[in-house]
Motif scaffolding. Structure first.
Motif, PDB file in Angstrom:
ATOM      1  N   ILE A  53       0.837  -1.202   0.000  1.00 13.60           N
ATOM      2  CA  ILE A  53       0.000   0.000   0.000  1.00 13.60           C
ATOM      3  C   ILE A  53       0.869   1.249   0.000  1.00 13.60           C
ATOM      4  O   ILE A  53       0.631   2.195  -0.756  1.00 13.60           O
ATOM      5  CB  ILE A  53      -0.964  -0.008   1.195  1.00 13.60           C
ATOM      6  N   TYR A  54       1.912   1.250   0.820  1.00 15.52           N
ATOM      7  CA  TYR A  54       2.813   2.399   0.864  1.00 15.52           C
ATOM      8  C   TYR A  54       3.504   2.598  -0.477  1.00 15.52           C
ATOM      9  O   TYR A  54       3.649   3.734  -0.946  1.00 15.52           O
ATOM     10  CB  TYR A  54       3.850   2.222   1.977  1.00 15.52           C
ATOM     11  N   MET A  55       3.933   1.506  -1.095  1.00 16.75           N
ATOM     12  CA  MET A  55       4.622   1.603  -2.372  1.00 16.75           C
ATOM     13  C   MET A  55       3.710   2.192  -3.440  1.00 16.75           C
ATOM     14  O   MET A  55       4.098   3.106  -4.166  1.00 16.75           O
ATOM     15  CB  MET A  55       5.128   0.223  -2.815  1.00 16.75           C
ATOM     16  N   VAL A  56       2.491   1.710  -3.521  1.00 15.29           N
ATOM     17  CA  VAL A  56       1.576   2.181  -4.567  1.00 15.29           C
ATOM     18  C   VAL A  56       1.180   3.637  -4.340  1.00 15.29           C
ATOM     19  O   VAL A  56       1.213   4.450  -5.268  1.00 15.29           O
ATOM     20  CB  VAL A  56       0.329   1.260  -4.635  1.00 15.29           C
ATOM     21  N   THR A  57       0.845   4.000  -3.110  1.00 13.94           N
ATOM     22  CA  THR A  57       0.409   5.374  -2.855  1.00 13.94           C
ATOM     23  C   THR A  57       1.558   6.365  -2.992  1.00 13.94           C
ATOM     24  O   THR A  57       1.366   7.455  -3.534  1.00 13.94           O
ATOM     25  CB  THR A  57      -0.223   5.512  -1.461  1.00 13.94           C
ATOM     26  N   SER A  58       2.741   6.011  -2.539  1.00 10.95           N
ATOM     27  CA  SER A  58       3.865   6.938  -2.674  1.00 10.95           C
ATOM     28  C   SER A  58       4.269   7.116  -4.128  1.00 10.95           C
ATOM     29  O   SER A  58       4.634   8.220  -4.540  1.00 10.95           O
ATOM     30  CB  SER A  58       5.055   6.472  -1.833  1.00 10.95           C
ATOM     31  N   MET A  59       4.184   6.052  -4.912  1.00 12.51           N
ATOM     32  CA  MET A  59       4.538   6.189  -6.324  1.00 12.51           C
ATOM     33  C   MET A  59       3.503   7.023  -7.077  1.00 12.51           C
ATOM     34  O   MET A  59       3.855   7.816  -7.938  1.00 12.51           O
ATOM     35  CB  MET A  59       4.702   4.813  -6.979  1.00 12.51           C
ATOM     36  N   ARG A  60       2.239   6.875  -6.742  1.00 17.73           N
ATOM     37  CA  ARG A  60       1.218   7.701  -7.382  1.00 17.73           C
ATOM     38  C   ARG A  60       1.416   9.172  -7.051  1.00 17.73           C
ATOM     39  O   ARG A  60       1.320  10.036  -7.913  1.00 17.73           O
ATOM     40  CB  ARG A  60      -0.178   7.267  -6.956  1.00 17.73           C
ATOM     41  N   LYS A  61       1.704   9.455  -5.790  1.00 18.17           N
ATOM     42  CA  LYS A  61       1.905  10.835  -5.373  1.00 18.17           C
ATOM     43  C   LYS A  61       3.146  11.425  -6.029  1.00 18.17           C
ATOM     44  O   LYS A  61       3.121  12.560  -6.517  1.00 18.17           O
ATOM     45  CB  LYS A  61       2.018  10.910  -3.853  1.00 18.17           C
ATOM     46  N   SER A  62       4.232  10.670  -6.042  1.00 17.89           N
ATOM     47  CA  SER A  62       5.460  11.201  -6.634  1.00 17.89           C
ATOM     48  C   SER A  62       5.332  11.359  -8.146  1.00 17.89           C
ATOM     49  O   SER A  62       5.890  12.309  -8.715  1.00 17.89           O
ATOM     50  CB  SER A  62       6.648  10.312  -6.284  1.00 17.89           C
ATOM     51  N   GLY A 115      12.578   7.640  -5.942  1.00 17.30           N
ATOM     52  CA  GLY A 115      13.436   6.461  -6.057  1.00 17.30           C
ATOM     53  C   GLY A 115      13.755   5.863  -4.706  1.00 17.30           C
ATOM     54  O   GLY A 115      13.781   4.641  -4.538  1.00 17.30           O
ATOM     55  N   PHE A 116      13.986   6.727  -3.707  1.00 18.17           N
ATOM     56  CA  PHE A 116      14.255   6.241  -2.351  1.00 18.17           C
ATOM     57  C   PHE A 116      13.021   5.547  -1.772  1.00 18.17           C
ATOM     58  O   PHE A 116      13.130   4.469  -1.186  1.00 18.17           O
ATOM     59  CB  PHE A 116      14.683   7.406  -1.453  1.00 18.17           C
ATOM     60  N   LYS A 117      11.841   6.162  -1.957  1.00 18.59           N
ATOM     61  CA  LYS A 117      10.611   5.551  -1.449  1.00 18.59           C
ATOM     62  C   LYS A 117      10.336   4.221  -2.138  1.00 18.59           C
ATOM     63  O   LYS A 117       9.923   3.257  -1.492  1.00 18.59           O
ATOM     64  CB  LYS A 117       9.429   6.493  -1.656  1.00 18.59           C
ATOM     65  N   LEU A 118      10.570   4.171  -3.440  1.00 23.29           N
ATOM     66  CA  LEU A 118      10.367   2.922  -4.166  1.00 23.29           C
ATOM     67  C   LEU A 118      11.331   1.848  -3.687  1.00 23.29           C
ATOM     68  O   LEU A 118      10.946   0.687  -3.514  1.00 23.29           O
ATOM     69  CB  LEU A 118      10.527   3.147  -5.671  1.00 23.29           C
ATOM     70  N   ALA A 119      12.571   2.216  -3.447  1.00 26.69           N
ATOM     71  CA  ALA A 119      13.558   1.235  -2.989  1.00 26.69           C
ATOM     72  C   ALA A 119      13.195   0.690  -1.613  1.00 26.69           C
ATOM     73  O   ALA A 119      13.243  -0.524  -1.384  1.00 26.69           O
ATOM     74  CB  ALA A 119      14.945   1.868  -2.956  1.00 26.69           C
TER      75      ALA A 119
END
Length: 180
Positions: A53-62, A115-119
């Motif tokens: 959930i964190y990965m998907v929401t952070s990538m959408r926001k970024s 990139g950091f959040k995705l990693a």
């Protein structure tokens, strides 16, 4: 009005239906295969779902912020090109280059953060995937060594893969649900 409905619903509804059906079907399969192993793997499942959930929401926001910065930088470049005579006549090359460079720097910072959040999130997902596999395989080793006729090696693999697919589909489903 169908176009307005399509814009309102978009692809989120289809993704929601797909993920919900995968989640429900996966749980039915794993509980049917071996309920003991399923209960063990579901202890790790909330952590895995939170990482997804964190990965998907952070990538959408970024992606939204990055696209906005790219649009603004493109607007600056287009403005300078359309008004090149004015820029030349006033000699504002350095000013316009600096203005465009600020947006480029902003895009670079946004890309580094995303990139950091995705990693971090993808490493968390991989850690909990492999942790759940490890826990299930260690427990299955004990169940199989006791000559338990109700469990077979194929059931162990079914539980491993079907449960992680169910949990990951739940993680992908949660960001598509918006409560307003």
């Amino acid at each position: 009005q169908l176009e307005q409905i399509e814009l309102g619903v978009g692809e989120k509804f289809g993704t929601l239906i797909e993920c919900a059906s995968t989640f429900i079907t996966g749980l039915i399969i794993v509980f049917f295969a071996c309920w003991k192993l399923t209960l063990i793997i579901l202890c790790v499942a909330p952590f895995l779902a939170i990482c997804i959930i964190y990965m998907v929401t952070s990538m959408r926001k970024s992606l939204f912020l990055s696209r906005k910065a790219y649009e603004t930088a493109g607007g600056v470049a287009e403005e300078v090109l359309y008004n090149i005579k004015t820029v030349v006549s006033f000699g504002h090359f350095d000013y316009e280059r600096q203005r465009f460079g600020n947006y480029i720097d902003l895009m670079h910072e946004l890309d580094k953060k995303s990139g950091f959040k995705l990693a971090i999130s993808s490493d968390g997902v991989n850690f909990f995937f492999f942790l759940s596999y490890f826990v299930v395989l260690m427990l299955a080793r004990n169940l199989l060594s006791k000559e338990n006729p109700s469990i077979e090696p194929g059931d162990v693999m079914t539980v491993c893969f079907a449960s992680t697919m169910a949990v990951s589909s739940f993680g992908m489903m949660a960001p598509n649900i918006s409560i307003n």
